[in-house]
Design an enzyme around this catalytic site. Structure first.
Site, PDB file in Angstrom:
ATOM      1  CB  SER A 267      -0.711  -0.106   1.308  1.00  0.00           C
ATOM      2  OG  SER A 267      -1.461   1.315   1.338  1.00  0.00           O
TER       3      SER A 267
ATOM      4  CE1 TYR B  31      -4.522  -1.993   4.717  1.00  0.00           C
ATOM      5  CE2 TYR B  31      -3.676   0.247   4.273  1.00  0.00           C
ATOM      6  CZ  TYR B  31      -3.869  -1.038   3.819  1.00  0.00           C
ATOM      7  OH  TYR B  31      -4.104  -1.489   2.500  1.00  0.00           O
TER       8      TYR B  31
END
Length: 335
Positions: free
Chosen positions: A142, A167
């Site tokens: 990501s 995350y």
């Protein structure tokens, strides 16, 4: 060639499966179908790949009635025994790991879900790629791994050791884990840092959907940091094209692990994105200006030079065209 795709009912996973089936691959898709967001959307994505809920067995197994080479299993990445049995039973040639717990803000309220799915689940994949050597492991990372960096654009060579959300920390952990397994056991592995993916079948927890839905329903949009934000919005078809190209070119030589950015490489002002939705839909947005939320970053901006040099590929679909396609799908799906 038989490919395992995790997150098969997800946004990127279901779109990737469609692209792979058109190229003649045999696919096994897995997903736990959790309720992080509406499972009906996940089931509808499965249906779009020929997996109807009525055909799922008690064990959560089904064959596609659209693609003869596609089978789906309801299976959680964190289920070590289940993942082990899958790899023991099937001769898997490649893995595209798109499963895992998504969402920056949700990681602030349910951190354990991220460790179980993104860390323990990914370890289960890595261990089985070691036990049953595969030709290539492609996995989702990501843009969030870049943290609060202010020097733009983001390059793969930049330091990524200051994540600002759990995350992001789990995605950085995935890269480190893959690097270690790749070098210890010779597993060809490639991590893909995705930048704000949007388009048909998009996740309803992400800004593109939230903005479009609010505009269509005449509801307020929560605009964080008072609109002073930029995102490298990347259309789903470009993401899938990148995933497939990378899958078909496993790293070799002395460095069996690689990482690439996949972004449009043209950050868009949040307010411009909202105005584009207004133009395409013909409706006016109601904006509710709010402060920055914890875990968010002001700007994302991908340098895709490495992707272009190694795969002769650069995302092509701009925001105007991407939102128009998204809008047409939205009208059709939600009627």
């Amino acid at each position: 060639m038989k490919i395992l795709v995790t997150g098969a009912a997800g946004f990127i996973g279901s779109a990737t499966i469609k692209a792979l089936m058109k190229k003649g691959y045999e696919i096994i898709g897995i997903d736990n179908l959790n309720d992080y967001y509406d499972p009906e959307l996940k089931l509808a994505r499965l249906a779009s790949t020929g997996i109807d809920r009525a055909t799922l067995t008690a064990e959560g197994v089904a064959e596609s009635d659209t693609y003869s080479g596609y089978r789906f299993m309801r299976l959680d990445l964190a289920d070590r025994e289940g993942i082990d049995k899958l790899f023991d039973r099937e001769e898997i040639d490649g893995v595209i790991n798109l499963g895992g717990q998504a969402g920056v803000r949700y990681s602030l309220v349910n951190p354990y879900a991220y460790i179980e799915s993104n860390v323990v689940g990914f370890l289960n994949i890595l261990e089985n790629c070691r036990r049953h050597p595969v030709n290539h492991l492609v996995y989702a990372s990501s843009s969030s791994v870049y943290g609060m960096r202010s020097d733009m654009p983001y390059r793969e060579s930049d330091k990524t050791d200051t994540p600002v959300s759990l995350y992001a920390a789990t995605k950085k952990s995935n890269e480190l884990m893959a690097y270690a397994y790749s070098h210890l056991y010779g597993i060809p592995a490639t991590g893909l840092r995705f930048f704000t993916v949007y388009g048909p079948w998009g996740r309803p927890d992400m800004a593109p959907y939230l903005f479009l839905h609010a505009v269509m329903e005449g509801k307020p949009i929560r605009v964080f940091n008072h609109g002073d934000m930029q995102r490298d919005f990347t259309y789903i078809d470009d993401i899938v094209e990148g995933v497939v190209r990378v899958l078909e070119h496993a790293p070799d030589g002395e460095d069996p692990h690689r990482v690439y950015n996949i972004g449009h490489s043209e950050p868009v002002e949040l307010m411009d994105f909202i105005r584009t939705i207004e133009r395409v839909s013909g409706k006016k947005a109601i904006m509710q200006m709010e402060d920055m939320q914890a875990g968010d970053v002001v700007c994302t901006y991908a340098d895709t030079t490495r992707l272009e040099e190694d795969f002769d590929f650069h995302p092509q679909i701009g925001v105007e065209e991407g939102i128009r396609r998204y809008y047409e799908w939205y009208k059709s799906y939600y009627k």
